[in-house]
Every structure is written in C-alpha cells, then in structure tokens.
Design an enzyme around this catalytic site. Structure first.
Site, short mmCIF file in Angstrom:
data_model
loop_
_atom_site.label_atom_id
_atom_site.label_comp_id
_atom_site.label_asym_id
_atom_site.label_seq_id
_atom_site.Cartn_x
_atom_site.Cartn_y
_atom_site.Cartn_z
CD GLU A 129 -23.80 -105.28 -59.71
OE1 GLU A 129 -23.90 -104.94 -60.96
OE2 GLU A 129 -23.03 -105.93 -59.80
N GLY A 134 -21.17 -112.02 -56.54
CA GLY A 134 -21.72 -112.04 -56.01
C GLY A 134 -21.67 -110.83 -55.24
N GLY A 187 -22.60 -122.55 -47.87
CA GLY A 187 -23.48 -121.72 -48.12
C GLY A 187 -22.72 -121.01 -49.19
CE LYS A 205 -21.17 -116.94 -60.64
NZ LYS A 205 -20.11 -117.45 -59.77
P1 NAP Z 1 -30.60 -122.08 -52.16
O1 NAP Z 1 -30.04 -121.81 -51.03
O2 NAP Z 1 -31.15 -123.50 -52.64
O3 NAP Z 1 -32.63 -121.25 -52.01
C1 NAP Z 1 -33.27 -121.38 -52.56
C2 NAP Z 1 -33.96 -121.43 -52.29
O4 NAP Z 1 -35.70 -121.33 -53.15
C3 NAP Z 1 -34.87 -122.60 -51.06
O5 NAP Z 1 -35.42 -121.68 -50.81
C4 NAP Z 1 -35.83 -122.96 -52.06
O6 NAP Z 1 -37.11 -123.68 -51.31
C5 NAP Z 1 -36.37 -122.50 -52.72
N1 NAP Z 1 -37.17 -122.66 -54.01
C6 NAP Z 1 -36.59 -123.99 -55.40
N2 NAP Z 1 -37.37 -123.60 -55.71
C7 NAP Z 1 -38.84 -123.16 -55.73
C8 NAP Z 1 -39.82 -123.26 -56.25
N3 NAP Z 1 -40.46 -123.85 -57.30
N4 NAP Z 1 -41.14 -122.18 -55.10
C9 NAP Z 1 -40.36 -121.69 -54.41
N5 NAP Z 1 -39.04 -121.54 -53.81
C10 NAP Z 1 -38.27 -122.10 -54.45
O7 NAP Z 1 -29.74 -121.53 -52.96
P2 NAP Z 1 -29.26 -119.47 -53.20
O8 NAP Z 1 -27.81 -120.39 -52.66
O9 NAP Z 1 -29.55 -119.29 -52.15
O10 NAP Z 1 -29.16 -119.38 -54.34
C11 NAP Z 1 -30.65 -118.87 -54.67
C12 NAP Z 1 -30.00 -118.28 -56.37
O11 NAP Z 1 -28.28 -117.21 -56.41
C13 NAP Z 1 -29.12 -118.97 -57.32
O12 NAP Z 1 -29.82 -118.75 -58.70
C14 NAP Z 1 -28.14 -119.00 -57.02
O13 NAP Z 1 -26.99 -119.28 -58.86
C15 NAP Z 1 -27.68 -117.75 -56.72
N6 NAP Z 1 -26.56 -116.99 -56.25
C16 NAP Z 1 -26.21 -117.88 -55.03
C17 NAP Z 1 -24.86 -117.34 -54.60
C18 NAP Z 1 -24.27 -117.34 -52.96
O14 NAP Z 1 -23.56 -118.06 -52.47
N7 NAP Z 1 -25.52 -119.09 -52.78
C19 NAP Z 1 -23.99 -116.00 -54.86
C20 NAP Z 1 -24.56 -114.82 -56.01
C21 NAP Z 1 -25.32 -115.89 -56.77
P3 NAP Z 1 -37.05 -125.04 -50.40
O15 NAP Z 1 -36.42 -124.62 -49.07
O16 NAP Z 1 -38.08 -125.69 -50.43
O17 NAP Z 1 -35.59 -126.22 -50.73
N1 HSE Z 2 -21.37 -121.30 -56.06
C1 HSE Z 2 -21.53 -119.80 -56.69
C2 HSE Z 2 -20.02 -119.92 -56.40
C3 HSE Z 2 -22.53 -118.72 -56.09
O1 HSE Z 2 -19.32 -120.83 -55.35
O2 HSE Z 2 -19.47 -117.96 -56.68
C4 HSE Z 2 -22.39 -117.33 -56.57
O3 HSE Z 2 -22.36 -116.99 -57.40
#
Ligand code: NAP
Ligand code: HSE
Length: 434
Positions: A129, A134, A187, A205
């Site tokens: 989802e 988001g 973020g 998406k």
């Molecule tokens: P992020 O802040 O970069 O966090 C990624 C985390 O994964 C970090 O803590 C990183 O560890 C860890 N990581 C990466 N490779 C790893 C590995 N091999 N083993 C263990 N840990 C590992 O990313 P995020 O924004 O949370 O996004 C996570 C996912 O959600 C992505 O697929 C993104 O597209 C999706 N998403 C994000 C948002 C948003 O608003 N941010 C919204 C919707 C979807 P370290 O601490 O060591 O770097």
């Molecule tokens: N980087 C993405 C955005 C996170 O800005 O919409 C949510 O998927």
C-alpha cells in the site's frame, strides 16, 4: 494469554522509524483491531554498532539469515528501499513462509510479477500500500473497493518531493536547489533525489497504478518519463499569467483498442482543476470508472508518519488474516494483456516558449511553420525582451506528440528562431489518442 504476532523490520530510516513509533503509540488500538498484540521482534541494520536511540529495547541484527530462520517471525516489513538486496530479501522471506509488506515501488514496479508468483507459490501475502501515494489509501481501493469498475483513467500528483518543490517555487519563487534541500530535510525525497526530480519515482508509481487500474502488467519501461529539472521560474510565471499552475502529473489512460497510455511529465493545469489546488507534500489521485464516475484520493504523499500509516494498514490486514486463519489475500490482478500506446501517438495541447529575433514578420513565420506541420495554435503572446531578442509563448490546440516534435525540428531551422526554451504539455479536459 495472547501470543503477539512478531514482525521483523528491514531498514530503520525515515519510514522504518515512523513504523516503530506508530506501532508503539497506537499499540492498544492495533491490538484491539487485530485481536492480538503486534510486536517488532528484530530490526535488520547495516551497522549494528551505530547508535539508534529510537530503536531502544528492540533486538538488532545485521544477519538476514537469522530472521529467515526465526519461526517466531511471521511478517517481514521491507523498508530499506532500492532493488538489491531488498528484492532478494523479500523473495527469501516469502520462500521461508513469511508474509511481506513493503513500501518499495522500485521492486514492485520492476519485479512485481516475481513477487506475486512467489507469494502465490508459498501461499503468503505480499502487500505494498505504501508504495504509491505515501499515506493515501490507493492500492487497496483499486484492488478491492473499486473492483466493480472498468477504470479508464488514473491521473495524479504522486510525488511529494516535486509537488513540494513546485509549490514553493510557485508561491515564493524559491530557488530550485534550496527547495530540494528542504524536501530532503523533511524526509520526503528518495535516498537519491534524482529519482524524484527526474520523474522516475512518479513513473514507478504510475506503472503500479496503471497495472492495478487496467488489470494488465505495465512495466516501468512502458512509462514515458519527464521530470521537473527543466522547469524554470519563467515557465511558472507564464503559467500563472495564462491561468494555469505547473504540476508533475502521472497520467494513465486505457484507450480501448488503441492501447494503454502511461506517462509522467510536468503539465500546465487550469487553476480550476481539482489537482491544481493540491500543494506542498500532498498527493492526489483522480480516477474515472464506469460505475463510480469520478473519485479523488487525497493526502500526504510522503514523510515518516503518513507512510507508516499505510505500512501499518498492511501489517494489520496480514495480522488479522493470521488471527482468523485466512491470511491469503487477493494477489495479482493483471489477468489481461493490453498493448501500450506509443508516445508519439498520444495527444495533448502544448506550451512552447521561444526566443526569436525582434523584427517584423517573425510571428507570421512561426505561425506558418506550425500550420505546415498541422499544429493549430490556441494563443500566441509576446511579453518580454531578453537582451536584443523577443520571447514568444505559444499554446497549441490538441495535437499528436509526433507533430509537435516535427514542428520543433522545423522551428529550429528558421533563422529568426534562436532557441526553443521549453515545451510543456497543457492538460485540458479531453485528451487521449487520435
Ligand atoms: P531511508 O531513510 O533512506 O531509510 C532506509 C533505511 O534502510 C536506512 O536506515 C538504511 O540503513 C537501511 N538499509 C539500507 N540498506 C540496507 C541493508 N542492506 N541492510 C539493512 N538496512 C539497510 O529511506 P526511507 O525514506 O525510509 O524509504 C524506505 C522505503 O520506503 C523506500 O523504498 C522508499 O521508496 C519508500 N517510501 C518512502 C517514503 C518517504 O516519505 N520517505 C514514502 C513512501 C515510500 P542505514 O541507516 O545504515 O543507512
Ligand atoms: N520520494 C517520494 C516522494 C516518497 O517524494 O513522493 C514517497 O513515495
């Protein structure tokens, strides 16, 4: 005594920490809804020695195999992002009989089929989802609530980072690099923000939305992609003067026998359009179905807590299934094979900004060139001088993309045209393919 449902979290960045926080803060409500407590047992991290105060009390590991071997863990939540090793870890988790929840649109858009096949084979859930919009519920509504419909169009603002940037640039004329930095600090952006500003995140998406809406597999390679890197303050000002705002849109249309048209690009949107008012990090997805008519989904498209809301909705869905003993959900819905409409055959109106010699007869020469390529003009304005040159803005009527490309080529050969500064689509009510 209720035995908690145990989860492993892969990745504890922006979304991972949001999930930890919401699961903790809303533990009581979640337990009531599931019928059992839901607890994070283990968090996979890259560096086990790094200080992570927000994970206090949780068991950390850097060994994925220990999670795979742990029979206590029934749900794996992948929030690391990227393709490798996220894809392999999710497949291994399902192979080990664990349900998987992810926010990873990269993997879903490119390897969704592999994921569904493994889920089907191992009789586990694969839910995603949070991969689109988001915090907005959109994957489940498309798969379940709107399932009665034949959906013909999905149009949305699906990237929070670029919507935040375009909003700030429109409202305050803020500098591109400065607003991107703000979006990263909040973020919203991907680990590599080039995917946001280049349109790739929205394209992933769009591929997911089109696959769900039209029941056919639309891969990332089927989506034509253009980002916002070429949008300038001048374009934003012209848009306003003409009664539009610029938005990065994901557009997917099922054109019947002519195929499926899926694209991501900036567009001029009339200020009165429902999507024009969607600002900051907010996303909105507009859907047309033959039973519901029009429906719009709106909410925060990125950020720790909104995204955690979507992730936890999937966790609760799986957990309820586990409690009731009927965990297997809907699975893949791509049961049709529809052709993809080539980009050059798609139809849109266009805004074209040109730098030309400031001399008599120039407007006539330009209008003739467009006419020769079968491009009909809606309006032509000349408001500014740039050095010794004049800037002209042309808005066309609806025309096939290939004709715009031909007109651009002919215009660049006119001696009076020194530069085509920008070409941006203009969204009007009826578009598609002719
Ligand atoms: P992020 O802040 O970069 O966090 C990624 C985390 O994964 C970090 O803590 C990183 O560890 C860890 N990581 C990466 N490779 C790893 C590995 N091999 N083993 C263990 N840990 C590992 O990313 P995020 O924004 O949370 O996004 C996570 C996912 O959600 C992505 O697929 C993104 O597209 C999706 N998403 C994000 C948002 C948003 O608003 N941010 C919204 C919707 C979807 P370290 O601490 O060591 O770097
Ligand atoms: N980087 C993405 C955005 C996170 O800005 O919409 C949510 O998927």
């Amino acid at each position: 005594m209720k035995h908690p449902i145990k989860i492993a979290l892969l990745g504890s960045g922006t979304v991972g920490t949001g999930v930890v926080r919401v699961l903790k803060e809303n533990a009581h409500e979640i337990e009531q809804k599931v019928g059992m407590p839901v607890e994070i047992k283990t968090v996979l991290v890259r560096d086990i020695h790094k200080k992570r105060p927000y994970l206090e009390g949780l068991q950390l590991t850097d060994d994925m195999d220990s999670i795979l071997r742990d029979d206590d863990i029934s749900i794996v939540i992948e929030l690391m992002g990227g393709i490798h090793p996220a894809r392999e870890y999710m497949l291994a988790a399902m192979q080990a009989g664990k349900h998987v929840v992810t926010a990873n649109k990269d993997v879903v858009a490119q390897f969704g089929r592999d994921m569904f096949e493994m889920a089907e084979q191992r009789q586990v859930e694969f839910l995603f989802e949070a991969s689109v919009g988001g915090g907005i519920p959109i994957v489940t509504p498309l798969k379940e609530c709107l399932t009665a419909n034949r959906i013909t169009e999905v149009m949305g603002i699906v990237n929070g980072t670029t919507n935040y940037m375009l909003t700030k640039m429109t409202q305050g004329g803020s500098d591109y690099a400065a607003v991107l930095k703000e979006a990263q600090e909040k973020g919203y952006a991907e680990a590599d923000p080039a995917a946001d500003v280049g349109g790739l995140d929205a394209a992933r998406k769009a591929a997911i939305l089109a696959s769900l809406a039209f029941n056919t597999r639309v891969g990332l390679e089927n989506v034509s992609v253009e980002g916002i890197t070429h949008i300038t303050p001048e374009d934003i000002v012209y848009a306003r003067e003409l009664g539009y705002v610029i938005k990065l849109l994901a557009i997917a249309r099922d054109l019947g026998g002519q195929g499926v048209d899926v694209r991501v690009h900036p567009s001029f949107l009339p200020v009165g359009h429902p999507l024009a008012a969607v600002s900051d990090v907010y996303n909105a997805i507009f859907i047309k179905g033959n039973a519901i008519g029009e429906a719009m989904f709106y909410g925060r498209g990125a950020g720790a807590l909104p995204t955690a809301s979507a992730v936890i909705a999937d966790i609760v869905a799986v957990a309820r299934g586990l409690v009731k003993g009927n965990a297997q959900g809907i699975g893949c819905t791509c049961f049709e094979k529809k052709p993809i409409c080539p980009l050059e055959d798609t139809v849109s109106a266009y805004y074209i900004r040109l730098l030309v010699a400031d001399q008599p007869g120039v407007l006539g020469a330009i209008a003739t060139t467009f006419g020769e390529q079968d491009v009909s003009l809606n309006s032509v304005i000349q408001t500014r001088r740039v050095g010794s040159q004049a800037e002209i803005v042309v808005v066309t009527h609806q025309v096939q993309h290939k004709k715009i490309l031909q007109a651009e080529q002919c215009l660049t050969q006119l001696p009076v045209v020194s530069k085509i500064s920008n070409v941006i689509r203009v969204e009007t009510a009826a578009e598609g393919k002719v």
